[in-house]
Design a protein around this motif. Sequence first.
Motif, PDB file in Angstrom:
ATOM      1  N   VAL A 125       0.860  -1.175   0.000  1.00  0.00           N
ATOM      2  CA  VAL A 125       0.000   0.000   0.000  1.00  0.00           C
ATOM      3  C   VAL A 125       0.900   1.231   0.000  1.00  0.00           C
ATOM      4  CG1 VAL A 125      -1.805   1.257   1.247  1.00  0.00           C
ATOM      5  CG2 VAL A 125      -1.794  -1.253   1.252  1.00  0.00           C
ATOM      6  N   THR A 126       0.598   2.169  -0.909  1.00  0.00           N
ATOM      7  CA  THR A 126       1.446   3.346  -1.048  1.00  0.00           C
ATOM      8  C   THR A 126       0.626   4.556  -1.460  1.00  0.00           C
ATOM      9  OG1 THR A 126       3.487   4.171  -2.098  1.00  0.00           O
ATOM     10  CG2 THR A 126       2.016   2.862  -3.477  1.00  0.00           C
ATOM     11  N   LEU A 127       1.172   5.734  -1.228  1.00  0.00           N
ATOM     12  CA  LEU A 127       0.527   6.969  -1.671  1.00  0.00           C
ATOM     13  C   LEU A 127       0.729   7.152  -3.175  1.00  0.00           C
ATOM     14  CD1 LEU A 127      -0.945   9.620  -0.948  1.00  0.00           C
ATOM     15  CD2 LEU A 127       1.319  10.627  -0.561  1.00  0.00           C
ATOM     16  N   ASP A 128       1.954   6.936  -3.636  1.00  0.00           N
ATOM     17  CA  ASP A 128       2.316   7.106  -5.044  1.00  0.00           C
ATOM     18  C   ASP A 128       3.098   5.898  -5.534  1.00  0.00           C
ATOM     19  OD1 ASP A 128       1.495   9.912  -5.689  1.00  0.00           O
ATOM     20  OD2 ASP A 128       2.881  10.367  -4.043  1.00  0.00           O
ATOM     21  N   ILE A 129       2.957   5.579  -6.789  1.00  0.00           N
ATOM     22  CA  ILE A 129       3.749   4.496  -7.370  1.00  0.00           C
ATOM     23  C   ILE A 129       5.057   5.097  -7.866  1.00  0.00           C
ATOM     24  CG2 ILE A 129       3.850   2.646  -9.075  1.00  0.00           C
ATOM     25  CD1 ILE A 129       0.812   2.498  -8.941  1.00  0.00           C
ATOM     26  N   THR A 130       5.991   5.186  -6.937  1.00  0.00           N
ATOM     27  CA  THR A 130       7.327   5.684  -7.236  1.00  0.00           C
ATOM     28  C   THR A 130       8.234   4.505  -7.559  1.00  0.00           C
ATOM     29  OG1 THR A 130       8.000   5.495  -4.932  1.00  0.00           O
ATOM     30  CG2 THR A 130       7.017   7.610  -5.611  1.00  0.00           C
ATOM     31  N   SER A 136      -2.465   1.745  -4.601  1.00  0.00           N
ATOM     32  CA  SER A 136      -1.962   3.111  -4.500  1.00  0.00           C
ATOM     33  C   SER A 136      -3.110   4.102  -4.408  1.00  0.00           C
ATOM     34  CB  SER A 136      -1.104   3.440  -5.725  1.00  0.00           C
ATOM     35  OG  SER A 136      -0.644   4.782  -5.685  1.00  0.00           O
ATOM     36  N   HIS A 137      -2.851   5.201  -3.721  1.00  0.00           N
ATOM     37  CA  HIS A 137      -3.835   6.274  -3.672  1.00  0.00           C
ATOM     38  C   HIS A 137      -3.809   7.064  -4.983  1.00  0.00           C
ATOM     39  CE1 HIS A 137      -6.540   9.189  -1.981  1.00  0.00           C
ATOM     40  NE2 HIS A 137      -5.675  10.169  -2.156  1.00  0.00           N
ATOM     41  N   HIS A 138      -2.636   7.465  -5.422  1.00  0.00           N
ATOM     42  CA  HIS A 138      -2.538   8.250  -6.654  1.00  0.00           C
ATOM     43  C   HIS A 138      -2.320   7.339  -7.862  1.00  0.00           C
ATOM     44  CE1 HIS A 138      -1.280  11.667  -3.841  1.00  0.00           C
ATOM     45  NE2 HIS A 138      -2.508  11.908  -4.258  1.00  0.00           N
ATOM     46  N   PRO A 139      -3.052   7.609  -8.943  1.00  0.00           N
ATOM     47  CA  PRO A 139      -2.943   6.765 -10.137  1.00  0.00           C
ATOM     48  C   PRO A 139      -1.569   6.877 -10.802  1.00  0.00           C
ATOM     49  CG  PRO A 139      -4.913   8.162 -10.242  1.00  0.00           C
ATOM     50  CD  PRO A 139      -4.093   8.630  -9.082  1.00  0.00           C
ATOM     51  N   LEU A 140      -1.093   5.766 -11.312  1.00  0.00           N
ATOM     52  CA  LEU A 140       0.092   5.789 -12.167  1.00  0.00           C
ATOM     53  C   LEU A 140      -0.324   6.265 -13.558  1.00  0.00           C
ATOM     54  CD1 LEU A 140       3.031   5.229 -12.843  1.00  0.00           C
ATOM     55  CD2 LEU A 140       2.434   2.832 -13.177  1.00  0.00           C
ATOM     56  N   ILE A 141      -1.451   5.767 -14.023  1.00  0.00           N
ATOM     57  CA  ILE A 141      -1.976   6.168 -15.326  1.00  0.00           C
ATOM     58  C   ILE A 141      -3.129   7.131 -15.053  1.00  0.00           C
ATOM     59  CG2 ILE A 141      -3.065   5.404 -17.462  1.00  0.00           C
ATOM     60  CD1 ILE A 141      -1.889   2.589 -16.850  1.00  0.00           C
ATOM     61  N   PHE A 142      -2.904   8.421 -15.343  1.00  0.00           N
ATOM     62  CA  PHE A 142      -3.968   9.392 -15.149  1.00  0.00           C
ATOM     63  C   PHE A 142      -4.484   9.881 -16.492  1.00  0.00           C
ATOM     64  CE2 PHE A 142      -5.906  13.450 -14.005  1.00  0.00           C
ATOM     65  CZ  PHE A 142      -6.720  13.031 -12.971  1.00  0.00           C
ATOM     66  N   GLU A 143      -3.578  10.133 -17.382  1.00  0.00           N
ATOM     67  CA  GLU A 143      -3.937  10.517 -18.746  1.00  0.00           C
ATOM     68  C   GLU A 143      -3.607   9.346 -19.656  1.00  0.00           C
ATOM     69  OE1 GLU A 143      -2.023  14.187 -19.661  1.00  0.00           O
ATOM     70  OE2 GLU A 143      -3.061  15.263 -18.066  1.00  0.00           O
ATOM     71  N   PRO A 144      -4.195   9.308 -20.840  1.00  0.00           N
ATOM     72  CA  PRO A 144      -3.914   8.173 -21.741  1.00  0.00           C
ATOM     73  C   PRO A 144      -2.419   8.026 -22.032  1.00  0.00           C
ATOM     74  CG  PRO A 144      -5.701   9.525 -22.606  1.00  0.00           C
ATOM     75  CD  PRO A 144      -5.129  10.263 -21.430  1.00  0.00           C
TER      76      PRO A 144
END
Length: 113
Positions: free
Chosen positions: A41-46, A63-71
């Motif tokens: 479990v992580t906040l960001d996929i770093t 993860s909380h923040h998406p790795l893929i946000f835009e196409p």
Amino acid sequence: MKLSDLIKILDALFSAQDAWENDNTGFQAGWLDRDVKKILVTLDITNAAIDEAISCGANLILSHHPLIFEPLYSITSDDPAGAKMLKLIENRISVYIAHTNYDAMKGGLNDLV
């Protein structure tokens, strides 16, 4: 537990209906037929989070923040998101995102704040 079964549970917990309209939440990458043994479990996929998942044997990152946000129009090693995707694929690590749907849910981050 099969990832496909776990996704049903996570989707029920983190309802997509609670997400911001343009958010990219839920299952982002992986193998539905594989067993999930460990979850990181992580906040960001770093890169550090991916390395930790590899080190501890996790085969799912939540993860909380998406790795893929835009196409993504290409997945290449010279692009930061592409390089992370390739590393996840090479190490057979799946990705699930709970972002604004987790923020907005009852008992979620907005309630904590």
